[in-house]
Design a protein around this motif. Structure first.
Motif, PDB file in Angstrom:
ATOM      1  N   MET A  93       0.849  -1.176   0.000  1.00  0.00           N
ATOM      2  CA  MET A  93       0.000   0.000   0.000  1.00  0.00           C
ATOM      3  C   MET A  93       0.895   1.239   0.000  1.00  0.00           C
ATOM      4  O   MET A  93       1.827   1.330   0.796  1.00  0.00           O
ATOM      5  CB  MET A  93      -0.916  -0.023   1.221  1.00  0.00           C
ATOM      6  N   PRO A  94       0.614   2.227  -0.890  1.00  0.00           N
ATOM      7  CA  PRO A  94       1.469   3.412  -0.944  1.00  0.00           C
ATOM      8  C   PRO A  94       1.403   4.213   0.353  1.00  0.00           C
ATOM      9  O   PRO A  94       0.370   4.273   1.011  1.00  0.00           O
ATOM     10  CB  PRO A  94       0.910   4.225  -2.110  1.00  0.00           C
ATOM     11  N   GLN A  95       2.526   4.814   0.684  1.00  0.00           N
ATOM     12  CA  GLN A  95       2.593   5.623   1.897  1.00  0.00           C
ATOM     13  C   GLN A  95       1.873   6.945   1.667  1.00  0.00           C
ATOM     14  O   GLN A  95       1.981   7.554   0.611  1.00  0.00           O
ATOM     15  CB  GLN A  95       4.057   5.889   2.245  1.00  0.00           C
ATOM     16  N   GLN A  96       1.129   7.377   2.674  1.00  0.00           N
ATOM     17  CA  GLN A  96       0.411   8.640   2.560  1.00  0.00           C
ATOM     18  C   GLN A  96       1.389   9.790   2.751  1.00  0.00           C
ATOM     19  O   GLN A  96       2.190   9.788   3.688  1.00  0.00           O
ATOM     20  CB  GLN A  96      -0.691   8.727   3.608  1.00  0.00           C
ATOM     21  N   PRO A  97       1.310  10.777   1.853  1.00  0.00           N
ATOM     22  CA  PRO A  97       2.215  11.919   1.988  1.00  0.00           C
ATOM     23  C   PRO A  97       1.847  12.766   3.204  1.00  0.00           C
ATOM     24  O   PRO A  97       0.686  12.834   3.597  1.00  0.00           O
ATOM     25  CB  PRO A  97       1.993  12.700   0.696  1.00  0.00           C
ATOM     26  N   GLU A  98       2.848  13.392   3.783  1.00  0.00           N
ATOM     27  CA  GLU A  98       2.614  14.323   4.886  1.00  0.00           C
ATOM     28  C   GLU A  98       2.140  15.650   4.291  1.00  0.00           C
ATOM     29  O   GLU A  98       2.824  16.237   3.459  1.00  0.00           O
ATOM     30  CB  GLU A  98       3.899  14.544   5.679  1.00  0.00           C
ATOM     31  N   LEU A  99       0.986  16.098   4.710  1.00  0.00           N
ATOM     32  CA  LEU A  99       0.444  17.368   4.240  1.00  0.00           C
ATOM     33  C   LEU A  99       0.453  18.359   5.398  1.00  0.00           C
ATOM     34  O   LEU A  99      -0.101  18.085   6.448  1.00  0.00           O
ATOM     35  CB  LEU A  99      -0.986  17.192   3.719  1.00  0.00           C
ATOM     36  N   ASP A 100       1.066  19.509   5.158  1.00  0.00           N
ATOM     37  CA  ASP A 100       1.096  20.531   6.203  1.00  0.00           C
ATOM     38  C   ASP A 100      -0.021  21.543   5.976  1.00  0.00           C
ATOM     39  O   ASP A 100      -0.862  21.384   5.084  1.00  0.00           O
ATOM     40  CB  ASP A 100       2.471  21.200   6.275  1.00  0.00           C
ATOM     41  N   ARG A 101      -0.040  22.583   6.780  1.00  0.00           N
ATOM     42  CA  ARG A 101      -1.088  23.604   6.701  1.00  0.00           C
ATOM     43  C   ARG A 101      -1.166  24.224   5.317  1.00  0.00           C
ATOM     44  O   ARG A 101      -2.258  24.449   4.787  1.00  0.00           O
ATOM     45  CB  ARG A 101      -0.818  24.695   7.740  1.00  0.00           C
TER      46      ARG A 101
END
Length: 158
Positions: free
Chosen positions: A1-9
Motif C-alpha cells: 500500500m502506498p505511503q500517505q504523503p505528509e500534508l502541512d497547513r
C-alpha cells in the motif's frame, strides 16, 4: 500500500482553495493561502507528483447540453472470476454515458453512474451494454432526481 504523503497547513489550504476554484491564478492562490506564488507553484507540482492532486476537471451541466437523465445502476456479476471482473472493470468506464464506476462490497458488485438524454436512451444503454454482457447476472436501475456535490472531504484533511 502506498505511503500517505505528509500534508502541512499550506498543502491543506492549497487543496481547499483549489476545491473552490481550480482555475485560480497562482497569485490568487498565494494570496488566499498566505505564501509566495513560487511556493504555490512548487507545492502544486509536488501534490500532483504525489498523486494527491489527480487532475483538474470541468464541471459541465449535462442538462444544458441535452443530457437530462442520470441514473445509478447496480450490477451483480454472474461469478467472481478474477479475469471476468478485470475485463468488466476495464470496459465499463468507457461505455457511452458512464460518469463513474464504483466497485462495491455487499449484494451488488458495481454501481454505475450513467447519464442519458432520456429514458429511451437509458433503456438502450442497459440492454446493449449490461443485460447482454456475459459477466452480468442482474441489474437494477435507480433514477437520480437531484445531485448535490458534497464538500465534506475538506473537513477530513483538516
Amino acid at each position: 500500500m502506498p505511503q500517505q504523503p505528509e500534508l502541512d497547513r499550506v498543502d491543506r489550504a492549497l487543496l481547499s482553495a483549489l476545491s473552490t476554484n481550480a482555475r485560480a491564478s497562482g497569485s490568487a492562490l498565494a494570496q488566499e493561502v498566505g505564501v509566495a506564488e513560487s511556493t504555490v507553484s512548487l507545492r502544486l507540482r509536488r501534490l500532483q507528483a504525489l498523486g494527491t492532486v489527480r487532475g483538474f476537471r470541468v464541471d459541465v451541466d449535462l442538462a444544458s447540453v441535452g443530457v437530462s437523465l442520470q441514473a445509478l445502476i447496480a450490477v451483480r456479476l454472474v461469478k467472481h472470476d478474477r479475469s471476468e471482473i478485470d475485463a468488466f472493470r476495464q470496459q465499463v468506464p468507457h461505455l457511452p454515458g458512464v460518469l463513474g464506476v464504483f466497485h462495491m462490497a455487499g449484494a451488488d458488485d458495481y454501481l454505475l453512474h450513467v447519464a442519458a438524454k432520456d429514458a429511451v436512451e437509458l433503456r438502450e444503454f442497459v440492454l446493449a451494454y449490461l443485460t447482454g454482457h456475459p459477466a452480468v447476472a442482474h441489474t437494477e436501475t435507480n433514477l437520480i432526481f437531484e445531485h448535490v456535490a458534497g464538500d465534506g472531504w475538506q473537513q477530513l484533511i483538516g
